[in-house]
Design a protein around this motif. Structure first.
Motif, PDB file in Angstrom:
ATOM      1  N   GLY A 163       0.880  -6.202   2.197  1.00  0.00           N
ATOM      2  CA  GLY A 163       0.854  -5.309   0.969  1.00  0.00           C
ATOM      3  C   GLY A 163       0.382  -4.359   0.416  1.00  0.00           C
ATOM      4  N   SER A 164       0.095  -3.756   1.586  1.00  0.00           N
ATOM      5  CA  SER A 164      -0.430  -2.512   1.641  1.00  0.00           C
ATOM      6  C   SER A 164       1.056  -1.251   1.160  1.00  0.00           C
ATOM      7  N   GLY A 165       2.058  -1.199   1.484  1.00  0.00           N
ATOM      8  CA  GLY A 165       3.019  -0.755   0.665  1.00  0.00           C
ATOM      9  C   GLY A 165       2.853   0.338   1.792  1.00  0.00           C
ATOM     10  N   ILE A 166       2.263   0.689   2.746  1.00  0.00           N
ATOM     11  CA  ILE A 166       2.572   1.247   4.305  1.00  0.00           C
ATOM     12  C   ILE A 166       3.552   0.684   4.817  1.00  0.00           C
ATOM     13  N   ASN A 167       4.313   1.594   5.820  1.00  0.00           N
ATOM     14  CA  ASN A 167       5.522   0.391   6.850  1.00  0.00           C
ATOM     15  C   ASN A 167       4.846   1.431   7.996  1.00  0.00           C
ATOM     16  N   TRP A 168       4.235   0.065   8.728  1.00  0.00           N
ATOM     17  CA  TRP A 168       4.203   0.737   9.312  1.00  0.00           C
ATOM     18  C   TRP A 168       4.599   0.675  10.835  1.00  0.00           C
ATOM     19  N   SER A 169       5.584  -0.400  10.886  1.00  0.00           N
ATOM     20  CA  SER A 169       6.894  -0.876  11.686  1.00  0.00           C
ATOM     21  C   SER A 169       7.648   0.728  11.809  1.00  0.00           C
ATOM     22  N   MET A 170       8.111   1.388  10.596  1.00  0.00           N
ATOM     23  CA  MET A 170       8.385   2.471  10.506  1.00  0.00           C
ATOM     24  C   MET A 170       7.921   3.827  11.547  1.00  0.00           C
ATOM     25  N   ALA A 171       6.365   3.628  10.626  1.00  0.00           N
ATOM     26  CA  ALA A 171       5.891   4.969  11.491  1.00  0.00           C
ATOM     27  C   ALA A 171       5.425   4.395  13.214  1.00  0.00           C
ATOM     28  N   LYS A 172       5.639   3.316  13.751  1.00  0.00           N
ATOM     29  CA  LYS A 172       5.582   3.116  15.191  1.00  0.00           C
ATOM     30  C   LYS A 172       7.322   4.121  15.509  1.00  0.00           C
ATOM     31  N   LEU A 220      -7.896   2.102   3.914  1.00  0.00           N
ATOM     32  CA  LEU A 220      -8.272   3.164   4.019  1.00  0.00           C
ATOM     33  C   LEU A 220      -6.292   4.171   3.241  1.00  0.00           C
ATOM     34  N   THR A 221      -5.709   3.998   3.569  1.00  0.00           N
ATOM     35  CA  THR A 221      -4.054   4.224   3.794  1.00  0.00           C
ATOM     36  C   THR A 221      -3.775   3.976   2.220  1.00  0.00           C
ATOM     37  N   SER A 222      -3.905   2.104   2.391  1.00  0.00           N
ATOM     38  CA  SER A 222      -3.439   1.830   1.187  1.00  0.00           C
ATOM     39  C   SER A 222      -4.219   1.553   0.334  1.00  0.00           C
ATOM     40  N   LYS A 223      -5.467   2.266   0.233  1.00  0.00           N
ATOM     41  CA  LYS A 223      -6.362   2.694  -1.308  1.00  0.00           C
ATOM     42  C   LYS A 223      -5.866   4.225  -1.478  1.00  0.00           C
ATOM     43  N   THR A 224      -5.861   4.866  -0.643  1.00  0.00           N
ATOM     44  CA  THR A 224      -4.914   5.989  -1.184  1.00  0.00           C
ATOM     45  C   THR A 224      -3.561   6.014  -1.907  1.00  0.00           C
ATOM     46  N   VAL A 225      -2.602   5.459  -1.564  1.00  0.00           N
ATOM     47  CA  VAL A 225      -1.332   4.883  -2.287  1.00  0.00           C
ATOM     48  C   VAL A 225      -1.297   4.473  -3.771  1.00  0.00           C
ATOM     49  N   ARG A 226      -2.263   3.199  -3.550  1.00  0.00           N
ATOM     50  CA  ARG A 226      -2.508   1.860  -4.456  1.00  0.00           C
ATOM     51  C   ARG A 226      -3.523   3.488  -5.581  1.00  0.00           C
ATOM     52  N   SER A 227      -4.285   4.685  -5.788  1.00  0.00           N
ATOM     53  CA  SER A 227      -4.764   4.824  -6.188  1.00  0.00           C
ATOM     54  C   SER A 227      -3.938   6.169  -6.991  1.00  0.00           C
ATOM     55  N   MET A 228      -3.034   6.698  -6.392  1.00  0.00           N
ATOM     56  CA  MET A 228      -1.994   7.283  -7.312  1.00  0.00           C
ATOM     57  C   MET A 228      -1.169   6.654  -8.347  1.00  0.00           C
ATOM     58  N   GLY A 229      -1.265   5.125  -8.997  1.00  0.00           N
ATOM     59  CA  GLY A 229      -1.246   4.665  -9.970  1.00  0.00           C
ATOM     60  C   GLY A 229      -2.528   4.182 -10.431  1.00  0.00           C
ATOM     61  N   GLN A 230      -3.218   3.638 -10.285  1.00  0.00           N
ATOM     62  CA  GLN A 230      -4.876   3.418 -10.770  1.00  0.00           C
ATOM     63  C   GLN A 230      -5.667   4.176 -11.744  1.00  0.00           C
ATOM     64  N   SER A 231      -5.667   4.846 -11.025  1.00  0.00           N
ATOM     65  CA  SER A 231      -6.872   5.947 -10.994  1.00  0.00           C
ATOM     66  C   SER A 231      -6.040   7.189 -12.687  1.00  0.00           C
ATOM     67  N   LEU A 232      -5.080   6.901 -13.099  1.00  0.00           N
ATOM     68  CA  LEU A 232      -4.549   7.432 -14.123  1.00  0.00           C
ATOM     69  C   LEU A 232      -5.513   6.754 -15.202  1.00  0.00           C
ATOM     70  N   GLY A 260       3.613   5.124  -0.211  1.00  0.00           N
ATOM     71  CA  GLY A 260       3.543   4.297   1.119  1.00  0.00           C
ATOM     72  C   GLY A 260       4.363   5.098   1.977  1.00  0.00           C
ATOM     73  N   MET A 261       5.684   5.288   1.983  1.00  0.00           N
ATOM     74  CA  MET A 261       6.464   5.518   3.200  1.00  0.00           C
ATOM     75  C   MET A 261       6.630   6.602   3.244  1.00  0.00           C
ATOM     76  N   MET A 262       5.721   7.858   2.445  1.00  0.00           N
ATOM     77  CA  MET A 262       5.043   9.257   3.237  1.00  0.00           C
ATOM     78  C   MET A 262       3.975   9.168   4.175  1.00  0.00           C
ATOM     79  N   VAL A 263       3.389   7.853   3.975  1.00  0.00           N
ATOM     80  CA  VAL A 263       1.749   8.032   4.771  1.00  0.00           C
ATOM     81  C   VAL A 263       2.478   6.836   5.824  1.00  0.00           C
ATOM     82  N   GLY A 264       3.192   6.541   6.257  1.00  0.00           N
ATOM     83  CA  GLY A 264       3.591   5.806   6.709  1.00  0.00           C
ATOM     84  C   GLY A 264       4.863   6.504   8.389  1.00  0.00           C
ATOM     85  N   GLN A 265       4.975   7.598   7.183  1.00  0.00           N
ATOM     86  CA  GLN A 265       5.771   8.799   7.957  1.00  0.00           C
ATOM     87  C   GLN A 265       4.373  10.055   8.948  1.00  0.00           C
TER      88      GLN A 265
END
Length: 482
Positions: free
Chosen positions: A81-90, A160-172, A192-197
């Motif tokens: 549920g982190s928003g990072i697509n690790w299948s795509m990363a592979k 760590l990567t999911s914390k970065t993605v979540r912070s894009m909205g929560q920290s505003l 999330g897509m960009m981090v996975g890529q």
């Protein structure tokens, strides 16, 4: 490769081609013609231009995202549920490998690696009390390494990567969230897509330099699955002027030593992952530049989001926090202890067997101390260096402990995390070795080796030492009714 995490950049970065510097919000004078500027005819304070244009962009973005797997869908590789697509990363990592060429392992090289792993593991019997942890000995191509280690990379990186993605909205700021809500949701998804890529790209590049499954002191393919990459071993050998067979045997002994440690210290793997998660919990971000960056997005072009998030011009800058620093210190100490123990037992196993053992040990230590390829890739991905900064001190401590208490006494320290040396003990190993941190009663090597009392190394029945131990145990037992 940059040592900054994906989506991060330093202020006043000379490589920043955006034209912005500190105090410069970007593209010219007021309005500057950018979307949402003063020339848009929209009320001041609305950073995203014509609402109709935004609606059109949202529809385009929804169409673009409809082809992506749904987060949480097992097929998506996003079960956390982190928003990072690790299948795509592979998949991307495998594409990187294919583009660079990835020949299959020849049968002759496969046999050489198997033989080296088995022989190196056998040599370790004389330098550690921990039994073999190697269940399978294999030689892998680079694409096989990607396939079989990606799950561990995802587990390491996800906090760590999911914390970065979540912070894009929560920290505003709250007032900005109310205005930018729909766009921020899009940014988080696209982030999330960009981090996975970029994770896939990084792991694919890493596969060009690793030598096995345990380059970072963690068996990335799981305990027992030992493997070397012949192409990686050959690259490690470049410039050493040491016979290939000797290099292969040394690296095989290191690989086998890591598997022994993790196979017989059941708490260690989860301990390392927990320390990484603690580091992530302490992460904080400076979002001062986010509003300007959002205002620069061309709302008529959803691909502009990709340019903002993936163009190397970070929206966030990580800030050190006391919690983060403390977690990092504990993680670095643990990594140093792992690497130091491996170096000590491998040295004991290969000395007298490999003529160039000292040169190989120094080459390995230099590779780790200066930041090996695995550490650099991980740092670029999540902003965390997996570097054992005090490797020499840790190895010296394990060597001194062996001299004072023998191989079993040294290895028994691993039976519980509370017995492990701290960073302060690395400063003063003599105090730790002399018994200030533990006593003989703390040690029971059978908890690691699986040997029952009375097994080799334990005092036999009737032995004076055994009788004395039994009497001491009885004294410590509570009386009736206590």
């Amino acid at each position: 490769m940059s040592d900054l995490p994906f989506g991060f950049s330093m202020p006043n970065d000379p490589d920043d081609e955006s034209g912005r510097r500190s105090g410069d919000s970007g593209s010219g004078g007021a309005g500057g013609g950018r979307p949402g500027g003063g020339g848009s005819g929209m009320p001041d304070g609305f950073p995203f231009g014509d609402p109709q244009q935004m609606a059109d962009m949202l529809r385009q973005f929804a169409d673009m995202m409809s082809s992506q797997p749904t987060p949480g869908d097992p097929a998506s590789g996003q079960g956390t549920g982190s928003g990072i697509n690790w299948s795509m990363a592979k998949d991307i990592a495998r594409q990187v490998v294919a583009q660079k060429g990835d020949p299959s392992v020849p049968a002759g090289d496969y046999a050489k690696v198997q033989e080296a792993l088995r022989l190196g593991d056998l040599w370790l019997d004389q330098s550690t009390s921990l039994p073999s942890g190697v269940q399978t000995a294999q030689a892998w191509s680079r694409s096989e390494w990607v396939e079989k280690t990606m799950d561990s990379w995802a587990q390491l990186c996800d906090p760590l990567t999911s914390k970065t993605v979540r912070s894009m909205g929560q920290s505003l700021p709250e007032e900005m969230q109310s205005v930018a809500g729909p766009l921020l949701g899009m940014i988080q998804q696209m982030g999330g897509m960009m981090v996975g890529q970029q994770a896939g790209q990084a792991v694919g590049e890493l596969s060009q330099e690793v030598v096995g499954t345990a380059d970072i002191g963690l068996p990335l393919a799981g305990e027992g699955s030992a493997a070397l990459l012949p192409l990686g071993v050959a690259k490690f050998s470049e410039g050493l002027e040491i016979p290939d067979d000797e290099v292969r045997l040394y690296l095989a002994a290191r690989e086998a030593a890591v598997h022994r440690l993790y196979s017989h210290v059941p708490w260690l793997r989860s301990h390392v992952f927990r320390l990484v998660a603690e580091y992530a919990d302490g992460m904080s971000f400076d979002i001062s530049g986010l509003e300007d960056r959002l205002g620069e997005i061309d709302i008529s072009n959803p691909e502009a989001l990709q340019e903002v998030l993936g163009g190397g011009q970070g929206m966030f800058q990580p800030e050190d926090t006391p919690q983060q620093k403390a977690a990092l210190n504990r993680l670095e100490t643990t990594l140093a202890l792992i690497e130091g123990w491996v170096a000590a037992v491998v040295s004991g196993a290969v000395t007298g067997r490999l003529p160039q053992a000292d040169a190989l040990a120094e080459a390995t230590r230099r590779r780790r101390a200066t930041g090996g390829p695995a550490e650099h890739t991980f740092a670029a991905l999540v902003g965390l260096e997996l570097r054992p900064r005090r490797l020499r001190e840790a190895q010296a401590l394990w060597t001194a402990l062996e001299e004072a208490r023998g191989i079993e006494g040294r290895d028994a320290v691993w039976q519980h995390p509370d017995l492990m040396p701290s960073s302060e003990d690395l400063d003063d190993p003599a105090a730790f070795v002399s018994g200030g941190a533990f006593t003989d009663a703390d040690f029971d090597i059978s908890t690691l080796t699986g040997e029952a009392p009375g097994a080799p190394g334990a005092p036999a029945e009737g032995d004076p030492e055994r009788k004395k131990d039994d009497e001491d145990d009885k004294k410590d037992e509570p009386g009736e009714g206590s």
